[in-house]
Structure formats: structure tokens, C-alpha cells
Design a protein around this motif. Structure first.
Motif, PDB file in Angstrom:
ATOM      1  N   ARG A  24       4.470  -4.125   9.306  1.00 50.25           N
ATOM      2  CA  ARG A  24       3.574  -5.074   8.629  1.00 50.25           C
ATOM      3  C   ARG A  24       2.922  -6.024   9.630  1.00 50.25           C
ATOM      4  O   ARG A  24       1.717  -6.299   9.538  1.00 50.25           O
ATOM      5  CB  ARG A  24       4.356  -5.851   7.576  1.00 50.25           C
ATOM      6  CG  ARG A  24       3.480  -6.713   6.683  1.00 50.25           C
ATOM      7  CD  ARG A  24       4.310  -7.356   5.596  1.00 50.25           C
ATOM      8  NE  ARG A  24       3.511  -8.203   4.731  1.00 50.25           N
ATOM      9  CZ  ARG A  24       4.009  -8.938   3.745  1.00 50.25           C
ATOM     10  NH1 ARG A  24       5.325  -8.904   3.491  1.00 50.25           N
ATOM     11  NH2 ARG A  24       3.227  -9.699   3.003  1.00 50.25           N
ATOM     12  N   ASN A  25       3.702  -6.516  10.583  1.00 49.19           N
ATOM     13  CA  ASN A  25       3.133  -7.401  11.605  1.00 49.19           C
ATOM     14  C   ASN A  25       2.069  -6.686  12.429  1.00 49.19           C
ATOM     15  O   ASN A  25       1.037  -7.267  12.783  1.00 49.19           O
ATOM     16  CB  ASN A  25       4.232  -7.935  12.519  1.00 49.19           C
ATOM     17  CG  ASN A  25       5.069  -9.006  11.854  1.00 49.19           C
ATOM     18  OD1 ASN A  25       4.636  -9.630  10.888  1.00 49.19           O
ATOM     19  ND2 ASN A  25       6.269  -9.224  12.367  1.00 49.19           N
ATOM     20  N   MET A  26       2.316  -5.423  12.758  1.00 50.72           N
ATOM     21  CA  MET A  26       1.325  -4.645  13.514  1.00 50.72           C
ATOM     22  C   MET A  26       0.046  -4.455  12.708  1.00 50.72           C
ATOM     23  O   MET A  26      -1.061  -4.574  13.239  1.00 50.72           O
ATOM     24  CB  MET A  26       1.911  -3.293  13.923  1.00 50.72           C
ATOM     25  CG  MET A  26       3.004  -3.374  14.971  1.00 50.72           C
ATOM     26  SD  MET A  26       3.724  -1.751  15.353  1.00 50.72           S
ATOM     27  CE  MET A  26       2.346  -0.967  16.206  1.00 50.72           C
ATOM     28  N   ALA A  86       6.999  -5.457  -2.555  1.00 51.84           N
ATOM     29  CA  ALA A  86       6.417  -4.555  -3.549  1.00 51.84           C
ATOM     30  C   ALA A  86       4.935  -4.853  -3.724  1.00 51.84           C
ATOM     31  O   ALA A  86       4.106  -3.937  -3.871  1.00 51.84           O
ATOM     32  CB  ALA A  86       7.146  -4.685  -4.876  1.00 51.84           C
ATOM     33  N   ALA A  87       4.566  -6.136  -3.679  1.00 46.75           N
ATOM     34  CA  ALA A  87       3.150  -6.516  -3.772  1.00 46.75           C
ATOM     35  C   ALA A  87       2.382  -6.010  -2.552  1.00 46.75           C
ATOM     36  O   ALA A  87       1.226  -5.572  -2.671  1.00 46.75           O
ATOM     37  CB  ALA A  87       3.019  -8.032  -3.898  1.00 46.75           C
ATOM     38  N   TRP A  88       3.023  -6.048  -1.376  1.00 47.18           N
ATOM     39  CA  TRP A  88       2.365  -5.515  -0.176  1.00 47.18           C
ATOM     40  C   TRP A  88       2.183  -4.010  -0.273  1.00 47.18           C
ATOM     41  O   TRP A  88       1.130  -3.476   0.103  1.00 47.18           O
ATOM     42  CB  TRP A  88       3.175  -5.875   1.076  1.00 47.18           C
ATOM     43  CG  TRP A  88       2.537  -5.390   2.345  1.00 47.18           C
ATOM     44  CD1 TRP A  88       1.331  -5.781   2.863  1.00 47.18           C
ATOM     45  CD2 TRP A  88       3.056  -4.412   3.254  1.00 47.18           C
ATOM     46  NE1 TRP A  88       1.061  -5.107   4.039  1.00 47.18           N
ATOM     47  CE2 TRP A  88       2.104  -4.262   4.305  1.00 47.18           C
ATOM     48  CE3 TRP A  88       4.228  -3.662   3.298  1.00 47.18           C
ATOM     49  CZ2 TRP A  88       2.299  -3.382   5.370  1.00 47.18           C
ATOM     50  CZ3 TRP A  88       4.420  -2.783   4.356  1.00 47.18           C
ATOM     51  CH2 TRP A  88       3.468  -2.654   5.374  1.00 47.18           C
ATOM     52  N   PRO A  93      -3.170   2.096   1.090  1.00 52.00           N
ATOM     53  CA  PRO A  93      -3.903   3.251   0.564  1.00 52.00           C
ATOM     54  C   PRO A  93      -3.010   4.490   0.549  1.00 52.00           C
ATOM     55  O   PRO A  93      -2.176   4.666   1.435  1.00 52.00           O
ATOM     56  CB  PRO A  93      -5.052   3.421   1.560  1.00 52.00           C
ATOM     57  CG  PRO A  93      -4.539   2.844   2.837  1.00 52.00           C
ATOM     58  CD  PRO A  93      -3.630   1.709   2.440  1.00 52.00           C
ATOM     59  N   PRO A  94      -3.161   5.372  -0.436  1.00 56.69           N
ATOM     60  CA  PRO A  94      -2.389   6.621  -0.445  1.00 56.69           C
ATOM     61  C   PRO A  94      -2.849   7.596   0.637  1.00 56.69           C
ATOM     62  O   PRO A  94      -2.072   8.430   1.089  1.00 56.69           O
ATOM     63  CB  PRO A  94      -2.644   7.191  -1.844  1.00 56.69           C
ATOM     64  CG  PRO A  94      -3.122   6.030  -2.652  1.00 56.69           C
ATOM     65  CD  PRO A  94      -3.877   5.163  -1.702  1.00 56.69           C
ATOM     66  N   VAL A  95      -4.117   7.528   1.040  1.00 58.39           N
ATOM     67  CA  VAL A  95      -4.653   8.404   2.083  1.00 58.39           C
ATOM     68  C   VAL A  95      -5.599   7.596   2.961  1.00 58.39           C
ATOM     69  O   VAL A  95      -6.090   6.540   2.564  1.00 58.39           O
ATOM     70  CB  VAL A  95      -5.421   9.621   1.493  1.00 58.39           C
ATOM     71  CG1 VAL A  95      -4.518  10.480   0.637  1.00 58.39           C
ATOM     72  CG2 VAL A  95      -6.638   9.154   0.696  1.00 58.39           C
ATOM     73  N   LEU A  96      -5.847   8.103   4.160  1.00 55.08           N
ATOM     74  CA  LEU A  96      -6.848   7.526   5.042  1.00 55.08           C
ATOM     75  C   LEU A  96      -7.702   8.657   5.616  1.00 55.08           C
ATOM     76  O   LEU A  96      -7.172   9.576   6.231  1.00 55.08           O
ATOM     77  CB  LEU A  96      -6.202   6.760   6.204  1.00 55.08           C
ATOM     78  CG  LEU A  96      -5.780   5.306   5.967  1.00 55.08           C
ATOM     79  CD1 LEU A  96      -5.107   4.757   7.218  1.00 55.08           C
ATOM     80  CD2 LEU A  96      -6.972   4.440   5.573  1.00 55.08           C
ATOM     81  N   ASP A  97      -8.991   8.595   5.365  1.00 58.06           N
ATOM     82  CA  ASP A  97      -9.934   9.527   5.972  1.00 58.06           C
ATOM     83  C   ASP A  97     -10.702   8.746   7.029  1.00 58.06           C
ATOM     84  O   ASP A  97     -11.554   7.914   6.708  1.00 58.06           O
ATOM     85  CB  ASP A  97     -10.888  10.081   4.917  1.00 58.06           C
ATOM     86  CG  ASP A  97     -11.778  11.192   5.473  1.00 58.06           C
ATOM     87  OD1 ASP A  97     -11.926  11.268   6.714  1.00 58.06           O
ATOM     88  OD2 ASP A  97     -12.319  11.970   4.674  1.00 58.06           O
ATOM     89  N   GLY A 124      -9.155   0.865   0.311  1.00 58.37           N
ATOM     90  CA  GLY A 124      -8.387   2.077   0.044  1.00 58.37           C
ATOM     91  C   GLY A 124      -7.243   1.903  -0.918  1.00 58.37           C
ATOM     92  O   GLY A 124      -6.625   2.887  -1.325  1.00 58.37           O
ATOM     93  N   SER A 125      -6.928   0.661  -1.298  1.00 61.52           N
ATOM     94  CA  SER A 125      -5.814   0.440  -2.230  1.00 61.52           C
ATOM     95  C   SER A 125      -6.247   0.795  -3.650  1.00 61.52           C
ATOM     96  O   SER A 125      -7.421   0.658  -4.020  1.00 61.52           O
ATOM     97  CB  SER A 125      -5.345  -1.006  -2.170  1.00 61.52           C
ATOM     98  OG  SER A 125      -6.371  -1.889  -2.581  1.00 61.52           O
TER      99      SER A 125
END
Length: 266
Positions: A24-26, A86-88, A93-97, A124-125
Motif C-alpha cells: 500500500r505504501n508503494m 476492506a475499503a482500500w 482494479p480487477p484488471v490492468l490493461d 479502474g475500481s
């Protein structure tokens, strides 16, 4: 360089909160991106009450609680930190193109990916309506998230089954969807080798066509492979080798090549 994570950051191993803190920090510092795995998706459902207040999106049954226990033991049930994470997870996103490469936790199915894209924001979320709907069976959202985060499944011919690693009898197999040479149930199945001979060596239905037809390199997690890390084909690489299950932590160092190579595994 940017680190790209493939999801399933929780539910296995003793250091899950540390893993989440690092990733998360990254991400927030701009040095990484991550997608949602089925474990993050499940956690969202476990943590989120239904809009009508009658239970949770993912029912807290004994079996589902057991699947989540390793994380709950480290963070606590319904603690403020649990709800914050859980909110994060909902923002992932489920996928990244990314144009030249693609990230998907388990199955890059163009139709399902397009459906998710139509129901996602600019980051993407998933939008809330689609996300909530994804926990209701027999909805488009459920089908999409099941496929993208858990993979392609094929029902076995009647009378056939095998035991999964937990000893549960299964009548469906998780398929090597990227493998165009897998023309039988036995070849297509991602199953423990000791149970492979229980999978019928019969040809797949004519309507089932396996293979990654895209020329865009696609990176997957999810599958807990063993042995020496290697590409699945010229444009597909699975990077999950069970790092939280005493396997190696595996990455692929991508150098803009259009054809993947075993030399770039780390």
C-alpha cells in the motif's frame, strides 16, 4: 522501474499486515500498482453488510470464515483496521490493461474484462452497484468476477471427480485456459498431479477453445505453480509459486519485450 502486484496479498502466511503495509505504501508513493485477487474480493464481501442490513455480501459461514481465518487472526474481526483495509481493497482494479502488457489475477477473458471495464471508474475500481451485485449468484457481475479472479472452470463428464488439496471432492476442474494444446480434460486440468489420473482423458467439448489469442503479454497470479518458474507461452506468464506456502516469491522483470522469456524470471 515500477512494481506491479497481482493480488492475493492476504489469507496466507504469518506477515500479512506487513505485506499490505509495504504494497500500500508503494502504491500510494507512486512506485507500484496492484490489482484485486479473489482473496481481496472475498474480504470485501466478508466485511461489507448488505444494503438491507440483513447479513453480509459474503455470508459468514463456518467454511468461509475458516478460509479467511489466517487474516482475521492477525487483524481481528470487524476492527477499525479491518474495515479500513476492506475499503482500500474496494479501490483496487480487477484488471490492468497497460497497453503493452496486461495484468489479471486468473483469467483474461475479453468479454468479462470488457464487462468489468464498462462498470469501472477512471481509476479502474468497480462502481458500487456492480461490486455489490458481484456477490449475488447468477448475475453478470458474479460471472465476471468469478472468472477474472478465480479462473476458467470446466464441468467434468458425469461420474468423474477428483480430490482437491484440502481433500474435498470436486466435479469441476480449473482449466489451463492459455494452453491451446490442452485438448482433453486431463491435459487441461490444473489439478494435483497425484489426482490427475482421475481426470478422464476425453476430448473437451467442441465449443471449448483454449489458448491466449492475444499478442499482448499477460501476467497472472492465483495458480500456485511448482517447479522452476517458466512462461506458459510466448504471451502468458503465471507468477504465483506459493510464496506464502514455502514456495519462492517470483517476479518477472519486463524489459519491453513483446515475447516473454524464461530468462526474465526473478
Amino acid at each position: 522501474r515500477m512494481a506491479l502486484f497481482l493480488g492475493d496479498l492476504i489469507d496466507r502466511g504469518p506477515g500479512q499486515l506487513e505485506v499490505l503495509s509495504i504494497v500500500r505504501n508503494m502504491v500510494e508513493a507512486g512506485g507500484a500498482r496492484t490489482i484485486m485477487g479473489n482473496h481481496e474480493w472475498n474480504a470485501i464481501g466478508f466485511a461489507t453488510e448488505k444494503p438491507n442490513g440483513k447479513g453480509y455480501l459474503r455470508a459468514r459461514s463456518a467454511n468461509r470464515t475458516k478460509q479467511h481465518t489466517a487474516f482475521l487472526d492477525q487483524i481481528g474481526v470487524d476492527t477499525p483496521k479491518y474495515r479500513e483495509l476492506a475499503a482500500w481493497f474496494k479501490t483496487l482494479p480487477p484488471v490492468l490493461d497497460l497497453g503493452e502488457i496486461r495484468l489479471c489475477h486468473a483469467w483474461w477473458n475479453p468479454e468479462l474484462v470488457d464487462l468489468v471495464a464498462r462498470n469501472s471508474g477512471e481509476d479502474g475500481s468497480l462502481n458500487e452497484e456492480f461490486l455489490y451485485s458481484s456477490f449475488e449468484k447468477n448475475t453478470e457481475a458474479f460471472t465476471a468476477m468469478e472468472g477474472i479472479t478465480k479462473g476458467m472452470e470446466l464441468g467434468l463428464p458425469e461420474g468423474s471427480s477428483f480430490l482437491d488439496p484440502t481433500g474435498i471432492e470436486r466435479k469441476e476442474i480449473r482449466a489451463r485456459w492459455w494452453d491451446e494444446d490442452a485438448t482433453t480434460y486431463r491435459k487441461a486440468g490444473l489439478v494435483p498431479e497425484e489426482g490427475r489420473d482421475r481426470i478422464p482423458d476425453l476430448g473437451l467439448p467442441e465449443a471449448v477453445k483454449l489458448g491466449n489469442d492475444s499478442d499482448v503479454p499477460t501476467f497472472l497470479g492465483h495458480y500456485w505453480l511448482t517447479g522452476t518458474p517458466a512462461i506458459q507461452n510466448a504471451t502468458t506468464a503465471v507468477l504465483d509459486y506459493g510464496a506464502a506456502l514455502k514456495g519462492p516469491l517470483v517476479a518477472y522483470r519486463w524489459d519491453d519485450e513483446p515475447v516473454l522469456t524464461n530468462q526474465n524470471f526473478v
